[in-house]
Design an enzyme around this catalytic site. Structure first.
Site, PDB file in Angstrom:
ATOM      1  N   LYS A  17     -11.087  -4.485  -4.827  1.00 33.15           N
ATOM      2  CA  LYS A  17     -12.077  -3.410  -4.920  1.00 33.15           C
ATOM      3  C   LYS A  17     -11.417  -2.066  -5.171  1.00 33.15           C
ATOM      4  O   LYS A  17     -12.052  -1.131  -5.579  1.00 33.15           O
ATOM      5  CB  LYS A  17     -12.982  -3.397  -3.680  1.00 33.15           C
ATOM      6  CG  LYS A  17     -12.264  -3.239  -2.354  1.00 33.15           C
ATOM      7  CD  LYS A  17     -13.231  -3.238  -1.165  1.00 33.15           C
ATOM      8  CE  LYS A  17     -13.431  -4.598  -0.576  1.00 33.15           C
ATOM      9  NZ  LYS A  17     -13.825  -4.765   0.768  1.00 33.15           N
TER      10      LYS A  17
ATOM     11  N   LYS B 235       0.812  -1.226   0.000  1.00 31.70           N
ATOM     12  CA  LYS B 235       0.000   0.000   0.000  1.00 31.70           C
ATOM     13  C   LYS B 235       0.840   1.270   0.000  1.00 31.70           C
ATOM     14  O   LYS B 235       0.316   2.335  -0.292  1.00 31.70           O
ATOM     15  CB  LYS B 235      -0.963   0.003   1.192  1.00 31.70           C
ATOM     16  CG  LYS B 235      -2.144  -0.952   0.999  1.00 31.70           C
ATOM     17  CD  LYS B 235      -3.274  -0.666   1.973  1.00 31.70           C
ATOM     18  CE  LYS B 235      -4.471  -1.560   1.662  1.00 31.70           C
ATOM     19  NZ  LYS B 235      -5.559  -1.387   2.620  1.00 31.70           N
TER      20      LYS B 235
ATOM     21  N   LYS C 214      -4.028  -9.611  -7.704  1.00 30.77           N
ATOM     22  CA  LYS C 214      -5.242  -9.972  -6.976  1.00 30.77           C
ATOM     23  C   LYS C 214      -6.433  -9.136  -7.463  1.00 30.77           C
ATOM     24  O   LYS C 214      -6.279  -7.939  -7.715  1.00 30.77           O
ATOM     25  CB  LYS C 214      -4.983  -9.707  -5.483  1.00 30.77           C
ATOM     26  CG  LYS C 214      -6.062 -10.180  -4.545  1.00 30.77           C
ATOM     27  CD  LYS C 214      -5.750  -9.788  -3.106  1.00 30.77           C
ATOM     28  CE  LYS C 214      -6.132  -8.351  -2.831  1.00 30.77           C
ATOM     29  NZ  LYS C 214      -6.333  -8.034  -1.395  1.00 30.77           N
TER      30      LYS C 214
HETATM   31  P1  AMP Z   1     -10.840  -6.806   1.924  1.00 30.77           P
HETATM   32  O1  AMP Z   1     -11.664  -6.513   0.721  1.00 30.77           O
HETATM   33  O2  AMP Z   1      -9.374  -6.534   1.681  1.00 30.77           O
HETATM   34  O3  AMP Z   1     -11.367  -6.211   3.180  1.00 30.77           O
HETATM   35  O4  AMP Z   1     -10.913  -8.389   2.126  1.00 30.77           O
HETATM   36  C1  AMP Z   1     -11.953  -9.029   2.828  1.00 30.77           C
HETATM   37  C2  AMP Z   1     -11.826 -10.531   2.720  1.00 30.77           C
HETATM   38  O5  AMP Z   1     -11.933 -10.944   1.365  1.00 30.77           O
HETATM   39  C3  AMP Z   1     -10.500 -11.079   3.239  1.00 30.77           C
HETATM   40  O6  AMP Z   1     -10.730 -12.328   3.860  1.00 30.77           O
HETATM   41  C4  AMP Z   1      -9.696 -11.261   1.981  1.00 30.77           C
HETATM   42  O7  AMP Z   1      -8.704 -12.252   2.109  1.00 30.77           O
HETATM   43  C5  AMP Z   1     -10.777 -11.691   1.005  1.00 30.77           C
HETATM   44  N1  AMP Z   1     -10.409 -11.325  -0.363  1.00 30.77           N
HETATM   45  C6  AMP Z   1     -10.260 -10.065  -0.866  1.00 30.77           C
HETATM   46  N2  AMP Z   1      -9.893 -10.110  -2.151  1.00 30.77           N
HETATM   47  C7  AMP Z   1      -9.789 -11.428  -2.478  1.00 30.77           C
HETATM   48  C8  AMP Z   1      -9.442 -12.128  -3.666  1.00 30.77           C
HETATM   49  N3  AMP Z   1      -9.125 -11.495  -4.794  1.00 30.77           N
HETATM   50  N4  AMP Z   1      -9.455 -13.486  -3.637  1.00 30.77           N
HETATM   51  C9  AMP Z   1      -9.801 -14.160  -2.504  1.00 30.77           C
HETATM   52  N5  AMP Z   1     -10.124 -13.551  -1.356  1.00 30.77           N
HETATM   53  C10 AMP Z   1     -10.126 -12.205  -1.332  1.00 30.77           C
END
Ligand code: AMP
Ligand code: TRP
Length: 353
Positions: free
Chosen positions: A213, A126, A210
């Protein structure tokens, strides 16, 4: 990760309890759904105690427009419910409504070492290409708040995607160091639960990145708010190589985009990647992509529709989050009191009445 933290004492057994969180820093993606949300629902349906949190305090470690943040928090809550989280069986709330998260995070800021924080790959990612000194202090301390989220409930298991593995190792290190420094066996050494065919869903534009969002390209991801046409168009345009699907899983090696689409298909259909490869062996992407689009629309459209319906009544969403926060606080407050006692704080103030 090795942080030099000491080993745990004789482990005491904790009642199984699941905690996980998602940042409301944007709309939910297919990555969130397959890597996290879908599995949150499975855990709830296994009958284990489940606590799910929209981590709004984490979201503001990078700038968030206040009105958008509020809207995204409600939308994420609607997404959870639409995907199958039942607020009567799981506790669903947003982090800032339970003050214990920030309070325990402060104590963990005093247990964790600065060096542990600088080693986190998420922090490095980040701040990559930017002046790290100019990022928020909260971004550096982010993993300490995450450890607090989990340990405030003495949670034993945390379902997450692959990218959160290092943060969960740090959570274990913080629990061990706290237990060691204060000579207690108070916090469980939490287990990460990283399982399924889609623990790391990749970008549709670049199979080495990856799906996120926060990616500037909307074409890189499928959002839970995308309609059927949009989903189909994004899959049709997803980057692939010219070769057909291989006969075996081995043939997906060094083909990150092809592998990603196979994994997505597997996770959506509840099959293993090997089964999908067997079914489509030798098929060109011209055949596979429309089938994947059809499957994605069939699985995601009911969720999107239900989410849109729930979003028409934001007051009801706020009511659910408030109720969830009350239930979360009832578990957290006595645990936090014990923590304050362990670290030596005078706690003589009693609520009125
Ligand atoms: P975040 O959007 O970073 O708050 O992620 C929330 C949850 O979604 C966490 O458990 C992440 O590991 C999972 N996650 C986010 N992006 C991915 C992705 N591209 N593939 C699998 N899991 C994801
Ligand atoms: N750091 C997680 C992510 O970005 C979100 C999160 C915050 C979390 N607190 C948590 C996940 C506690 C699991 C448990 O994905």
């Amino acid at each position: 990760m090795s942080t030099g933290a000491p080993a745990a004492q004789t482990p005491k057994t904790f009642q199984p309890r699941i905690f996980s969180g998602i940042q409301p820093s944007g709309g939910l993606t297919l990555g969130n759904y397959l890597g996290a949300l879908k599995r949150f629902v499975e855990k709830q349906d296994e009958g284990i105690e489940t606590i799910y949190c929209l981590v709004d305090l984490h979201a503001i470690t990078v700038w968030q427009d206040p009105e958008k943040l509020r809207q995204q928090t409600r939308e994420a809550a609607a997404g959870f419910i639409a995907a199958g989280i039942d607020p009567a069986r799981s506790i669903l709330f947003n982090q800032s409504q339970v003050p214990g998260h920030a309070e325990l995070a402060w104590i963990f800021n005093c247990v964790a070492r600065i060096g542990w924080m600088y080693r986190m790959t998420q922090f490095k990612d980040k701040t990559a290409g930017k002046n790290a000194e100019n990022s928020s202090l909260g971004l550096l301390a982010y993993p300490s708040l995450m450890a607090a989220d989990i340990l405030l409930y003495q949670a034993t298991h945390v379902p997450v995607g692959e990218d959160q593995k290092q943060h969960l190792e740090l959570t274990r290190d913080i629990a061990m160091k706290f237990n060691h420094d204060y000579k207690v066996d108070f916090f469980p050494i939490t287990e990460p639960v990283i399982e399924g065919a889609a623990t790391r869903v990749m970008s549709l534009r670049d199979g080495t990145k990856k799906m996120s969002k926060s990616d500037p390209s909307d074409q890189s991801r499928i959002n839970l708010t995308d309609d059927a046409d949009m989903i189909a168009a994004k899959i049709r345009k997803a980057k692939t190589d010219p070769a057909p699907l291989p006969e075996t899983l081995d043939g997906l090696k060094d083909r990150p985009e092809a592998k990603n689409l196979v994994n997505i298909y597997a996770a959506l259909s509840g099959q293993s990647a090997a089964q999908v490869v067997t079914e489509y062996a030798g098929a060109p992407f011209g055949t596979f992509k429309p089938r994947l689009a059809e499957l994605a629309v069939a699985k995601l459209s009911p969720i999107t529709n239900e989410m849109n319906r729930l979003m028409k009544d934001p007051a009801e969403i706020d009511r659910i989050l408030g109720q969830g926060a009350g239930r979360a606080d009832a578990i957290a407050a006595p645990i936090l009191e014990q923590v304050f006692d362990i670290v030596g704080m005078v706690r003589s103030r009693r609520p009125p009445g």
